[in-house]
Design an enzyme around this catalytic site. Structure first.
Site, PDB file in Angstrom:
ATOM      1  N   SER A  62      -2.898 -12.611   3.534  1.00 36.88           N
ATOM      2  CA  SER A  62      -3.303 -12.449   2.133  1.00 36.88           C
ATOM      3  C   SER A  62      -2.218 -12.972   1.193  1.00 36.88           C
ATOM      4  O   SER A  62      -2.505 -13.341   0.052  1.00 36.88           O
ATOM      5  CB  SER A  62      -3.668 -10.997   1.814  1.00 36.88           C
ATOM      6  N   LYS A  64       0.790  -1.212   0.000  1.00 40.70           N
ATOM      7  CA  LYS A  64       0.000   0.000   0.000  1.00 40.70           C
ATOM      8  C   LYS A  64       0.833   1.277   0.000  1.00 40.70           C
ATOM      9  O   LYS A  64       0.298   2.352  -0.250  1.00 40.70           O
ATOM     10  CB  LYS A  64      -0.988   0.006   1.155  1.00 40.70           C
TER      11      LYS A  64
HETATM   12  N1  PMP Z   1      -3.406  -7.679   1.340  1.00 33.23           N
HETATM   13  C1  PMP Z   1      -3.282  -6.806   2.345  1.00 33.23           C
HETATM   14  C2  PMP Z   1      -2.631  -7.278   3.601  1.00 33.23           C
HETATM   15  C3  PMP Z   1      -3.757  -5.497   2.209  1.00 33.23           C
HETATM   16  O1  PMP Z   1      -3.646  -4.639   3.226  1.00 33.23           O
HETATM   17  C4  PMP Z   1      -4.385  -5.114   1.011  1.00 33.23           C
HETATM   18  C5  PMP Z   1      -4.950  -3.736   0.880  1.00 33.23           C
HETATM   19  N2  PMP Z   1      -6.284  -3.618   1.352  1.00 33.23           N
HETATM   20  C6  PMP Z   1      -4.501  -6.064  -0.024  1.00 33.23           C
HETATM   21  C7  PMP Z   1      -3.984  -7.316   0.187  1.00 33.23           C
HETATM   22  C8  PMP Z   1      -5.192  -5.754  -1.325  1.00 33.23           C
HETATM   23  O2  PMP Z   1      -4.610  -4.719  -2.073  1.00 33.23           O
HETATM   24  P1  PMP Z   1      -5.482  -3.740  -2.952  1.00 33.23           P
HETATM   25  O3  PMP Z   1      -6.165  -2.769  -2.040  1.00 33.23           O
HETATM   26  O4  PMP Z   1      -4.519  -3.077  -3.869  1.00 33.23           O
HETATM   27  O5  PMP Z   1      -6.498  -4.576  -3.696  1.00 33.23           O
END
Ligand code: PMP
Length: 461
Positions: free
Chosen positions: A270, A53
């Site tokens: 994630s 991010k």
């Molecule tokens: N994984 C984590 C740990 C995140 O903080 C985020 C951001 N919300 C994402 C994945 C997904 O990224 P994006 O917002 O670019 O879809």
């Protein structure tokens, strides 16, 4: 005599914004289910704020400064489940901006601390409403006093996905020398997937774009969204993905633990979900180069229940080569042959060997004869020495490994009996399936626990 200390020279050092991006790509051969398909992870935890991010936050803040929307004295306000907030707070500190964030109150204590470290104000929102509750709260605060705030709204801000179009996508093209065939990323705001995906598609029209979502609305994959049940981000483009994969929290957690133990790579949930999707994808390919985004590091989740899993703290380390069971990948053809075998020998039990490229990856189901005497066949299965040798010979012939066995339970549930427990070997998968009135029904897979006291279920996919 030369001076002891050379006259100091002006050295160019990078400023914080220049440290964002340029993250490494690492290959994960131990997680590749078959030869010919490489899996790479892009380690976004290497950004200065510790996550992917940083890229989006920096781009949105610079765009706001340029347009005047983020004029001096305005407070940055946004809703974030954590990583974007950390990035805003870090960049805000470096560039002299105040930052106010709406955050669900159940985010990890480490995250709240980190935001406070950088001096951000927190508005804690209802945990039951998740990130959507935080978004509603941020909108309400902004609407009450729009002159006071710069509200980047990462869910609707084009600078979010454009950051990835101009950085993540370009880096992946360079790092793979344009050879990437599949791109895998989780969907949160969707900025990473949409921006990187659009760049890759522009430069490599044949690349396949694979989005990843949690498999249910109530999940433990922080940062990801289950789109059907969430407020859909305005920047999300559902038509972009060639494939959309759903991953369970359990599987993602298991992979996070394995990555730490087997690769020394400590990442967040994630990233486990992205790896699970990459492994699923690889299992169905003949060749390819898969790049999965690993959005952040694991230290932000130390208090997460994922580390309360048995075997994480008290249990002894696993023996070499002994992997935590993840799932059993069972291709359609092998499943069909197992089911046919069960129906054919009903009401007797059938049995056979599972052969594959690696533990957890079945390539072939090889039928064996149940060696028990005629009158007992119906009740028990046992692989005798002769049949075991046949299974081994088949494995040698095909270049595969013997990774488990299957057997049927005529008119009984697909659960192991005490007899099955007494006769099972460790480190193998045991598929059991029920055949009721001659019809193959539910199928499950089991594996002995390390202490052999019981079976643990494996996920069949
Ligand atoms: N994984 C984590 C740990 C995140 O903080 C985020 C951001 N919300 C994402 C994945 C997904 O990224 P994006 O917002 O670019 O879809």
């Amino acid at each position: 005599m030369p001076p002891l200390i050379e006259e100091s020279r002006q050295v160019e050092t990078p400023s914080l914004p220049e440290l964002v991006g340029h993250t490494p790509l690492v290959r994960l051969p131990r997680f590749e289910p078959k030869p010919g398909v490489a899996i790479y992870a892009k380690l976004e935890m290497q950004n200065p704020g510790g996550s992917v991010k940083d890229r989006a936050a920096l781009a949105m803040m610079l765009a706001g400064e340029r347009s005047g929307a983020f004029g001096h004295g305005r407070i940055l306000l946004d809703a974030t489940s954590g990583n974007t907030g950390i990035a805003y707070a870090m960049i805000g500190a470096a560039r002299g901006h105040r930052v106010r964030l709406c955050v669900p109150s159940n985010v990890t204590p480490e995250r709240k601390r980190l935001l406070q470290v950088y001096g951000a104000d927190l508005v804690l929102t209802d945990p039951m409403e998740g990130s959507d509750g935080a978004i509603r709260q941020a909108r309400a605060i902004y609407q009450r006093d729009p002159q006071r705030y710069f509200y980047p709204d990462q869910y609707s801000n084009d600078a979010n996905w454009q950051a990835h179009f101009h950085s993540t996508g370009v880096e992946i093209l360079e790092q793979t020398a344009g050879r990437i065939t599949h791109f895998v990323a989780g969907l949160g705001t969707s900025g990473t997937f949409v921006g990187t995906g659009r760049r890759l598609r522009q430069d490599l029209p044949d690349v396949k774009l694979v989005s990843v979502q949690p498999d249910s609305p109530l999940h433990g994959l922080e940062g990801l969204k289950h789109m059907e049940s969430a407020i859909v981000p305005a920047i999300y483009d559902p038509k972009l993905a060639d494939i959309d994969l759903r991953i369970s929290t359990d599987i993602a957690h298991t992979l996070v633990r394995r990555l730490a133990r087997e690769e020394g790579l400590f990442v967040g949930p994630s990233s486990g979900a992205a790896l699970a999707a990459a492994i699923d994808l690889a299992s169905d390919l003949k060749s390819g180069i898969i790049v999965a985004i690993f959005p952040d590091g694991g230290d932000r989740y130390l208090s997460d229940p994922l580390w309360d899993h048995p075997g994480t703290s008290e249990a002894p380390a696993r023996a070499e080569g002994e992997n935590e069971p993840v799932r059993l990948h069972l291709p359609e053809a092998a499943l069909a042959s197992i089911r046919r075998h069960g129906a054919r020998v009903y009401p007797n039990e059938c049995c056979g060997a599972l052969l594959g490229t690696a533990p957890g990856h079945v390539t072939e189901a090889f039928s064996l004869d149940n060696t028990f005497a005629e009158e007992q066949q119906r009740r028990r299965f046992l692989v005798g020495p002769e049949e075991y040798r046949r299974a081994e010979a088949r494995a040698t012939e095909t270049g595969l490994q013997l990774i488990g066995f299957y057997h049927s339970h005529p008119d009984h549930p697909a659960e192991p009996s005490q007899f099955d427990l007494d006769h099972a070997w460790p480190n193998l998968s045991y598929i059991i399936f029920s055949v009721r009135q001659g019809q193959p029904k539910e199928l499950r897979s089991w594996r002995l626990k390390a202490d052999r006291s019981a079976f643990e279920e494996e996920f069949v996919s």
